[in-house]
Design a protein around this motif. Sequence first.
Motif, mmCIF file in Angstrom:
data_model
loop_
_atom_site.group_PDB
_atom_site.id
_atom_site.type_symbol
_atom_site.label_atom_id
_atom_site.label_comp_id
_atom_site.label_asym_id
_atom_site.label_seq_id
_atom_site.Cartn_x
_atom_site.Cartn_y
_atom_site.Cartn_z
ATOM 1 N N PHE A 43 0.852 -1.196 0.000
ATOM 2 C CA PHE A 43 0.000 0.000 0.000
ATOM 3 C C PHE A 43 0.883 1.240 0.000
ATOM 4 O O PHE A 43 1.976 1.211 0.559
ATOM 5 C CB PHE A 43 -0.884 0.027 1.260
ATOM 6 N N LYS A 46 -7.141 0.446 7.542
ATOM 7 C CA LYS A 46 -7.701 1.243 6.442
ATOM 8 C C LYS A 46 -8.644 2.287 7.030
ATOM 9 O O LYS A 46 -9.423 1.991 7.926
ATOM 10 C CB LYS A 46 -8.475 0.335 5.503
ATOM 11 N N PRO A 83 -15.213 5.268 1.322
ATOM 12 C CA PRO A 83 -15.031 4.761 -0.030
ATOM 13 C C PRO A 83 -13.798 5.327 -0.747
ATOM 14 O O PRO A 83 -13.647 5.136 -1.944
ATOM 15 C CB PRO A 83 -16.320 5.216 -0.727
ATOM 16 N N GLY A 84 -12.937 6.012 -0.051
ATOM 17 C CA GLY A 84 -11.839 6.713 -0.731
ATOM 18 C C GLY A 84 -10.681 5.825 -1.172
ATOM 19 O O GLY A 84 -9.579 6.326 -1.364
ATOM 20 N N GLY A 85 -10.869 4.541 -1.284
ATOM 21 C CA GLY A 85 -9.771 3.661 -1.697
ATOM 22 C C GLY A 85 -8.970 3.212 -0.488
ATOM 23 O O GLY A 85 -9.383 3.415 0.661
ATOM 24 N N MET A 86 -7.826 2.601 -0.737
ATOM 25 C CA MET A 86 -7.014 2.043 0.355
ATOM 26 C C MET A 86 -6.209 3.146 1.039
ATOM 27 O O MET A 86 -4.989 3.236 0.864
ATOM 28 C CB MET A 86 -6.066 0.968 -0.184
ATOM 29 N N ARG A 87 -6.912 3.987 1.773
ATOM 30 C CA ARG A 87 -6.184 5.021 2.519
ATOM 31 C C ARG A 87 -5.914 4.499 3.919
ATOM 32 O O ARG A 87 -6.840 4.088 4.617
ATOM 33 C CB ARG A 87 -7.007 6.303 2.570
#
Length: 480
Positions: A349, A377, A381-385
């Motif tokens: 990541f 995480k 819904p902002g992706g793998m932040r």
Amino acid sequence: IPVEPFDLVIFGGTGDLARRKILPGLYRRMLAGQMPTEARIIGAARSKLSHKAFREMIAEALDTFIGAEKLDPEMAKTFLSRLHYMHVDAMGEDGWDDLGALLDKDANPVRAFYLSVGPSLFGPIAEKLYNTGIATSSSRIVVEKPLGHDLASAKALNAQLAESFDERQVYRIDHYLGKETVQNLMAVRFANALFEPLWNARHVDHVQITVSESIGTGGRGAYYDKSGAMRDMVQNHLMQLLCLTAMEPPGRFEADRVRDEKLKVIRALEPVQPDEAVRGQYRAGPEGPDYKTDAENPDSRTESYVALKVHIANWRWTGTPFYLRTGKRLRARMSEIAVIFKEPPHAIFPKLPAHQSNALVIRLQPDEGITMRMTIKEPGPGGMRLADVPLDMTFADALGPDAGDMPDAYERLIMDVIRGDQTLFMRGDEVEAAWEWTDAILDDWQERRDVPKPYDAGGSGPEDALALMHHDGRRWREIE
Ligand code: BG6
């Protein structure tokens, strides 16, 4: 757990430690149902006091140090009725016969002597107790730091005690070992399957042990100035924390098994390199004057701060440094052991700009508890932040409000003396080994006439201590 009826004699029974810690602690143990009705507590000191005057003095101490509103008047009365006073001259003949007679009359099965006096009296009192026959072969003797000033004096002290008492009768207090979290460190390590496989140089990047105090020399300037942070804190308290963090699992939770393992750690410590030891002394700040003023010594070179990078030369730890720091007049009172783990071997990541690796933090004070720092995480819904978050466990939250009312270190340790359990007490060889290692550092400073580095009162220590970490691409945890 109930204990056997005991007779506890406190030499220095009118002194500060007795009034502030020992006797209030014993009162709380009585409330907890740990004081048999036959138990007797005998204050012994040089001044000539009646039993009544002593009881009045201790009644006042309970008011001050427990709080009049928190005292149960009936219980306090019962407690005071178990107190006796004996005028005893440690260096002379006065009072010993009377003390012997009092103890022999209705003697209780456990007999313990707490030497809450200066170390110069340890030897003479031990000898008197032995020669008069007041101490029997099952009696216990309790002593506390300063246990020597260097290796030679520590050896002399141990030898003096050994003339009158067997090692199994000697209880050397380091009050840090009585702290709840310190014992919890052993539980975390040895009662969980989770951590021990990772507890080594392959997985641990480094360990930070911090004992930060916001107070200055606290009115003990004269004593402290002869001692300094190395003797006052590192040789004993930080060393004990280091040992419990680094030691091998003992075969059984038993005094000598645990102490053998701690001793092995001390013996595996490498000598500290001069550029890996930083000493500091605080300047004046908004909260108070500089160290030299507090110590009433304008030329003092005593350190009120120490930071060390320590290497343990054994299979488990070679390659993982232990960083130790302690100081007075720092930003906050905070003590903790932080085990900082290595990064995962392969990163899939994107890294957070301020990412921090996993850490297990054992907090001694304030808010005793354990925190595990993890990367997870971020929800949404902002992706793998990713986010670094603490998994927090304070004892009060996890174990209910009573956990916040845990026995003070002294309470626990005194009851261990009565029970005859030496696990949380230092053995003579441990103390000597710790001095041997500390002496080398102190001698080096002395030879080089090292001047401590200044640091701001209310800050986080001298620049050189920060540099000690930066140099290795690491940083100290915040003192807060
Ligand atoms: C004592 C030191 O042993 O420990 C003091 O002599 C220090 O200088 C104290 O302030 C710290 O103990 P605690 O339990 O308050 O962290």
